[in-house]
Scaffold this motif. Structure first.
Motif, mmCIF file in Angstrom:
data_model
loop_
_atom_site.group_PDB
_atom_site.id
_atom_site.type_symbol
_atom_site.label_atom_id
_atom_site.label_comp_id
_atom_site.label_asym_id
_atom_site.label_seq_id
_atom_site.Cartn_x
_atom_site.Cartn_y
_atom_site.Cartn_z
ATOM 1 N N ASP A 121 0.862 -1.180 0.000
ATOM 2 C CA ASP A 121 0.000 0.000 0.000
ATOM 3 C C ASP A 121 0.900 1.233 0.000
ATOM 4 N N LEU A 122 0.679 2.107 -0.965
ATOM 5 C CA LEU A 122 1.385 3.380 -1.010
ATOM 6 C C LEU A 122 0.559 4.437 -0.293
ATOM 7 N N TYR A 123 1.188 5.140 0.633
ATOM 8 C CA TYR A 123 0.601 6.316 1.257
ATOM 9 C C TYR A 123 1.500 7.502 0.929
ATOM 10 N N CYS A 124 0.912 8.561 0.391
ATOM 11 C CA CYS A 124 1.706 9.717 -0.007
ATOM 12 C C CYS A 124 0.873 10.990 0.150
ATOM 13 N N ASP A 125 1.458 12.154 -0.161
ATOM 14 C CA ASP A 125 0.738 13.428 -0.053
ATOM 15 C C ASP A 125 -0.627 13.368 -0.725
ATOM 16 N N PHE A 126 -0.740 12.608 -1.809
ATOM 17 C CA PHE A 126 -1.922 12.629 -2.670
ATOM 18 C C PHE A 126 -2.978 11.601 -2.280
ATOM 19 N N GLY A 127 -2.649 10.718 -1.328
ATOM 20 C CA GLY A 127 -3.625 9.724 -0.928
ATOM 21 C C GLY A 127 -3.039 8.328 -0.854
ATOM 22 N N HIS A 128 -3.897 7.348 -1.095
ATOM 23 C CA HIS A 128 -3.559 5.930 -0.934
ATOM 24 C C HIS A 128 -3.759 5.202 -2.258
ATOM 25 N N MET A 129 -2.911 4.197 -2.506
ATOM 26 C CA MET A 129 -3.045 3.376 -3.700
ATOM 27 C C MET A 129 -2.357 2.040 -3.442
ATOM 28 N N ILE A 130 -2.951 0.962 -3.924
ATOM 29 C CA ILE A 130 -2.316 -0.351 -3.855
ATOM 30 C C ILE A 130 -1.429 -0.524 -5.083
ATOM 31 N N ILE A 131 -0.184 -0.971 -4.872
ATOM 32 C CA ILE A 131 0.694 -1.298 -5.985
ATOM 33 C C ILE A 131 1.073 -2.770 -5.878
ATOM 34 N N MET A 138 5.458 6.191 -10.695
ATOM 35 C CA MET A 138 6.227 7.420 -10.867
ATOM 36 C C MET A 138 5.866 8.376 -9.743
ATOM 37 N N LEU A 139 6.878 8.759 -8.960
ATOM 38 C CA LEU A 139 6.699 9.652 -7.828
ATOM 39 C C LEU A 139 7.400 10.979 -8.126
ATOM 40 N N PRO A 140 6.643 12.067 -8.303
ATOM 41 C CA PRO A 140 7.286 13.359 -8.599
ATOM 42 C C PRO A 140 8.234 13.798 -7.487
ATOM 43 N N LYS A 141 9.275 14.492 -7.878
ATOM 44 C CA LYS A 141 10.228 15.068 -6.939
ATOM 45 C C LYS A 141 9.480 15.839 -5.851
ATOM 46 N N GLY A 142 9.851 15.593 -4.605
ATOM 47 C CA GLY A 142 9.229 16.300 -3.491
ATOM 48 C C GLY A 142 8.073 15.577 -2.853
ATOM 49 N N THR A 143 7.622 14.470 -3.435
ATOM 50 C CA THR A 143 6.510 13.708 -2.860
ATOM 51 C C THR A 143 6.943 13.033 -1.564
ATOM 52 N N MET A 144 6.133 13.175 -0.517
ATOM 53 C CA MET A 144 6.345 12.387 0.704
ATOM 54 C C MET A 144 5.604 11.070 0.555
ATOM 55 N N TRP A 145 6.249 9.955 0.917
ATOM 56 C CA TRP A 145 5.597 8.659 0.741
ATOM 57 C C TRP A 145 6.191 7.590 1.651
ATOM 58 N N ARG A 146 5.427 6.537 1.774
ATOM 59 C CA ARG A 146 5.897 5.342 2.472
ATOM 60 C C ARG A 146 5.142 4.139 1.914
ATOM 61 N N LEU A 147 5.666 2.943 2.165
ATOM 62 C CA LEU A 147 5.034 1.705 1.725
ATOM 63 C C LEU A 147 4.683 0.850 2.935
ATOM 64 N N GLU A 148 3.455 0.335 2.947
ATOM 65 C CA GLU A 148 3.077 -0.728 3.876
ATOM 66 C C GLU A 148 3.080 -2.032 3.096
ATOM 67 N N VAL A 149 3.954 -2.930 3.473
ATOM 68 C CA VAL A 149 4.207 -4.145 2.700
ATOM 69 C C VAL A 149 3.195 -5.225 3.058
ATOM 70 N N SER A 150 2.507 -5.744 2.039
ATOM 71 C CA SER A 150 1.605 -6.883 2.222
ATOM 72 C C SER A 150 2.339 -8.197 1.974
ATOM 73 N N ASN A 151 3.163 -8.228 0.934
ATOM 74 C CA ASN A 151 4.020 -9.363 0.611
ATOM 75 C C ASN A 151 5.411 -8.799 0.347
ATOM 76 N N ASN A 190 -9.068 8.162 0.171
ATOM 77 C CA ASN A 190 -10.128 7.192 0.466
ATOM 78 C C ASN A 190 -10.129 6.861 1.958
ATOM 79 N N ASP A 191 -10.932 5.879 2.330
ATOM 80 C CA ASP A 191 -11.034 5.535 3.752
ATOM 81 C C ASP A 191 -9.694 5.071 4.324
ATOM 82 N N ALA A 192 -8.933 4.314 3.533
ATOM 83 C CA ALA A 192 -7.629 3.845 4.024
ATOM 84 C C ALA A 192 -6.710 5.020 4.317
#
Length: 376
Positions: A121-131, A138-151, A190-192
């Protein structure tokens, strides 16, 4: 002052009627061109394969690396193995089996992640998305983000150092060809995403000039309630790419360009039909590396132009020598057993020479250069 290429055409001796089709008997075609596959070009027809060396010494030898040999995982992308780099691009291999407990921000350039294995799960300035496996992100320069690993995840990271990612001009093919904009995915509030709002302490690790600064907050800075604009992270899965094909002509890698960086391109090879014309070349043509270093990351499938290559491996063909299909692959140059290719691979072509870093040398297959030799 802007120049222009010499633009007159000449030919000598025995040649094919057109490139990649109907070679003179018992010859091998070699392409020599400018600016990768984008500039003027000449095709030679040789009596011998110009990859048929008996010995190869020096820095421009073809090299191969096996990322599967990396054992340790990383807690942050900034600890990922740096494999190759120059002033415009840095290629990393990130392995994660636990979720990130902090945020990161790249102040050196855009980042492109290719998820070779895993789900997150990607969490960043713009919201949440599953990858998931097979995704570009593609993450634009300056984006804050983190990954929650499922596998557990293995990620090829390509930084556009001091630059940005853009899309190639598809010209006569039109806007919906190769990649239709409808298949790009973007983060959602979204809710996540709303669930992770908090007043807990959070740290952001910012990379600038390849050094890390830390910023601490008494809240989670991923707290946006909305956004609008045309700058955002985008995800694309290779399965949503519709490759350019020709039943009579082996199209060059430039036709498979997915992203443009500053002085480098990223291409994606996905399954496609083989050429059906009996005289058409059905493997990559021999060509010179005269302007670009070429990196290939092998993601999945059967790599029909290579021997002894498996998913997770990476090859480097530096500027300065002729390369193309391995000897066994040339046995199927004009007749293939299957109707389609099976490979999925990411190609990074850089206009400036790449430095191979210590991490890559630790997982190098040193005998790769000899795999091109003909077996008696």
């Amino acid at each position: 002052m802007n120049g222009k290429w010499f633009n007159f055409y000449k030919k000598q001796g025995k040649v094919a009627k057109q490139a990649h089709i109907g070679f003179p008997e018992d010859t091998y075609e070699r392409e020599m061109g400018k600016e990768g596959f984008f500039g003027p070009v000449t095709h030679f027809y040789h009596q011998n394969k110009h990859t048929g060396w008996t010995d190869f010494q020096g820095d421009i030898r073809p090299r191969a690396f096996d990322s599967n040999l990396f054992g340790s995982c990383h807690g942050t992308p900034w600890d990922a193995h740096v494999l190759m780099k120059n002033n415009n691009v840095k290629i990393r291999l990130l392995k994660m089996d636990t979720s990130m407990n902090h945020l990161v921000r790249n102040a050196d350039g855009d980042d492109l992640l290719f998820l070779h294995q895993g789900t997150a799960d990607l969490y960043c300035d713009f919201g949440h998305m599953i990858i998931k496996e097979g995704d570009y992100l593609m993450l634009p320069k300056g984006t804050m983000w983190r990954l929650e690993v499922s596998n557990p995840c293995t990620v090829l990271m390509v930084e556009a150092t001091n630059g940005h990612y853009q899309l190639p001009d598809k010209g006569l093919l039109g806007p919906n060809a190769i990649v239709d904009a409808a298949v790009y995915r973007t983060p959602e509030i979204n809710d996540a995403f709303k669930t992770q709002y908090s007043t807990d302490d959070w740290t952001v690790k910012v990379k600038r000039l390849q050094k890390i600064s830390t910023i601490n907050y008494p809240f989670n800075p991923l707290d946006a309630v909305g956004w609008q604009g045309d700058l955002m992270p985008v995800a694309l899965n290779w399965r949503d790419i519709s490759p350019v094909m020709s039943h009579r002509f082996h199209v060059p890698p430039s036709a498979h360009t997915t992203f443009l960086g500053n002085r480098f391109v990223i291409c994606t090879f996905v399954p496609r039909l083989f050429e059906t014309d009996p005289e058409a070349l059905k493997v990559p043509f021999y060509h010179n590396n005269d302007d670009y270093d070429e990196v290939l990351f092998y993601h999945a499938g059967n790599f029909f132009s290579r021997d002894n290559i498996h998913p997770g491996m990476m090859t480097l063909h530096p500027t300065g020598f002729t390369h193309g299909p391995h000897p066994k692959a040339m046995n199927n140059a004009f007749k293939q057993k299957n109707a389609m290719t099976e490979e999925v691979a990411v190609m990074i072509d850089t206009r400036d020479p790449l430095e191979v870093c210590d991490a890559a040398e630790q997982v190098e297959w040193p005998d790769y250069v000899n795999s091109w030799k003909e077996t008696k």
